[in-house]
Motif scaffolding. Structure first.
Motif, PDB file in Angstrom:
ATOM      1  N   ASP A  31       0.802  -1.214   0.000  1.00  0.00           N
ATOM      2  CA  ASP A  31       0.000   0.000   0.000  1.00  0.00           C
ATOM      3  C   ASP A  31       0.840   1.271   0.000  1.00  0.00           C
ATOM      4  N   PHE A  32       2.158   1.135   0.068  1.00  0.00           N
ATOM      5  CA  PHE A  32       3.019   2.290   0.222  1.00  0.00           C
ATOM      6  C   PHE A  32       4.182   2.261  -0.754  1.00  0.00           C
ATOM      7  N   ALA A  33       4.599   3.441  -1.156  1.00  0.00           N
ATOM      8  CA  ALA A  33       5.878   3.570  -1.818  1.00  0.00           C
ATOM      9  C   ALA A  33       6.992   3.363  -0.792  1.00  0.00           C
ATOM     10  N   ILE A  34       8.071   2.760  -1.229  1.00  0.00           N
ATOM     11  CA  ILE A  34       9.213   2.509  -0.367  1.00  0.00           C
ATOM     12  C   ILE A  34      10.462   3.073  -1.025  1.00  0.00           C
ATOM     13  N   GLY A  35      11.222   3.810  -0.256  1.00  0.00           N
ATOM     14  CA  GLY A  35      12.460   4.378  -0.755  1.00  0.00           C
ATOM     15  C   GLY A  35      13.668   3.809  -0.050  1.00  0.00           C
ATOM     16  N   TRP A  36      14.780   3.826  -0.754  1.00  0.00           N
ATOM     17  CA  TRP A  36      16.083   3.510  -0.176  1.00  0.00           C
ATOM     18  C   TRP A  36      16.890   4.791  -0.048  1.00  0.00           C
ATOM     19  N   PHE A  37      17.548   4.929   1.075  1.00  0.00           N
ATOM     20  CA  PHE A  37      18.384   6.072   1.375  1.00  0.00           C
ATOM     21  C   PHE A  37      19.723   5.571   1.881  1.00  0.00           C
ATOM     22  N   ARG A  38      20.712   6.417   1.830  1.00  0.00           N
ATOM     23  CA  ARG A  38      22.007   6.033   2.363  1.00  0.00           C
ATOM     24  C   ARG A  38      22.681   7.237   3.001  1.00  0.00           C
ATOM     25  N   GLN A  39      23.537   6.931   3.957  1.00  0.00           N
ATOM     26  CA  GLN A  39      24.306   7.973   4.615  1.00  0.00           C
ATOM     27  C   GLN A  39      25.724   7.468   4.835  1.00  0.00           C
ATOM     28  N   ALA A  40      26.662   8.143   4.210  1.00  0.00           N
ATOM     29  CA  ALA A  40      28.067   7.829   4.364  1.00  0.00           C
ATOM     30  C   ALA A  40      28.631   8.612   5.536  1.00  0.00           C
ATOM     31  N   PRO A  41      29.717   8.144   6.115  1.00  0.00           N
ATOM     32  CA  PRO A  41      30.308   8.857   7.253  1.00  0.00           C
ATOM     33  C   PRO A  41      30.618  10.306   6.916  1.00  0.00           C
ATOM     34  N   GLY A  42      30.162  11.202   7.757  1.00  0.00           N
ATOM     35  CA  GLY A  42      30.430  12.610   7.577  1.00  0.00           C
ATOM     36  C   GLY A  42      29.635  13.291   6.491  1.00  0.00           C
ATOM     37  N   LYS A  43      28.690  12.587   5.878  1.00  0.00           N
ATOM     38  CA  LYS A  43      27.905  13.162   4.800  1.00  0.00           C
ATOM     39  C   LYS A  43      26.426  13.163   5.145  1.00  0.00           C
ATOM     40  N   GLU A  44      25.683  13.952   4.412  1.00  0.00           N
ATOM     41  CA  GLU A  44      24.247  14.025   4.603  1.00  0.00           C
ATOM     42  C   GLU A  44      23.563  12.799   4.017  1.00  0.00           C
ATOM     43  N   ARG A  45      22.378  12.524   4.517  1.00  0.00           N
ATOM     44  CA  ARG A  45      21.572  11.443   3.989  1.00  0.00           C
ATOM     45  C   ARG A  45      21.183  11.732   2.548  1.00  0.00           C
ATOM     46  N   GLU A  46      21.224  10.714   1.721  1.00  0.00           N
ATOM     47  CA  GLU A  46      20.952  10.848   0.303  1.00  0.00           C
ATOM     48  C   GLU A  46      19.861   9.873  -0.108  1.00  0.00           C
ATOM     49  N   ALA A  47      18.896  10.355  -0.858  1.00  0.00           N
ATOM     50  CA  ALA A  47      17.892   9.477  -1.436  1.00  0.00           C
ATOM     51  C   ALA A  47      18.507   8.720  -2.604  1.00  0.00           C
ATOM     52  N   VAL A  48      18.344   7.412  -2.615  1.00  0.00           N
ATOM     53  CA  VAL A  48      18.954   6.560  -3.626  1.00  0.00           C
ATOM     54  C   VAL A  48      17.947   6.117  -4.671  1.00  0.00           C
ATOM     55  N   SER A  49      16.811   5.616  -4.214  1.00  0.00           N
ATOM     56  CA  SER A  49      15.834   5.039  -5.124  1.00  0.00           C
ATOM     57  C   SER A  49      14.488   4.963  -4.433  1.00  0.00           C
ATOM     58  N   CYS A  50      13.446   4.836  -5.233  1.00  0.00           N
ATOM     59  CA  CYS A  50      12.105   4.698  -4.684  1.00  0.00           C
ATOM     60  C   CYS A  50      11.261   3.894  -5.659  1.00  0.00           C
ATOM     61  N   ILE A  51      10.314   3.149  -5.110  1.00  0.00           N
ATOM     62  CA  ILE A  51       9.378   2.391  -5.934  1.00  0.00           C
ATOM     63  C   ILE A  51       7.963   2.705  -5.483  1.00  0.00           C
ATOM     64  N   SER A  52       7.122   3.003  -6.445  1.00  0.00           N
ATOM     65  CA  SER A  52       5.758   3.398  -6.178  1.00  0.00           C
ATOM     66  C   SER A  52       4.902   2.205  -5.789  1.00  0.00           C
TER      67      SER A  52
END
Length: 121
Positions: A31-52
């Motif tokens: 029922d929901f879109a799901i996204g993948w995010f990543r955060q490397a050391p010392g860096k901001e969180r980044e959106a990687v991918s999403c599926i509707s």
């Protein structure tokens, strides 16, 4: 009770592959879109991918296009992230998140605990 649990991270050499899994409990993942995010050391969180959740359409950040593939298995309440041709720059903690805005990134209302991906020789 609503939870997302990531798995599949680990140590891999540059050029290698990993498949991450995100398993939902306490709600129906389809029922929901799901996204993948990543955060490397010392860096901001980044959106990687999403599926509707509507049509399983997908989005990717430019840095992973052609290398990563997001997919879902609604019967297993699971979303996957297949990562190929991994680079050192992909090293990060990877999180999945429920996106109630259908990949708009505006309603990330449930998060997993993260799984660590380390790409190194």
């Amino acid at each position: 009770q609503e939870q997302l649990v990531e798995s599949g991270g680990g140590l891999v050499q540059p050029g290698g592959s990993l498949r991450l899994s995100c398993v939902a409990s306490g709600f129906t993942l389809e029922d929901f879109a799901i996204g993948w995010f990543r955060q490397a050391p010392g860096k901001e969180r980044e959106a990687v991918s999403c599926i509707s959740s509507i049509d399983s359409s997908t989005t990717y950040v430019d840095a992973v296009k052609g290398r990563f593939t997001i997919s879902r298995d609604n019967a297993r309440n699971t979303v996957f992230l297949q990562m190929n041709s991994l680079e050192a720059e992909d090293t990060a903690i990877y999180y999945c998140a429920r996106d109630s805005s259908e990949c708009g990134g505006n309603a990330l209302d449930a998060w997993g605990q993260g799984t660590l991906v380390t790409v190194s020789s």
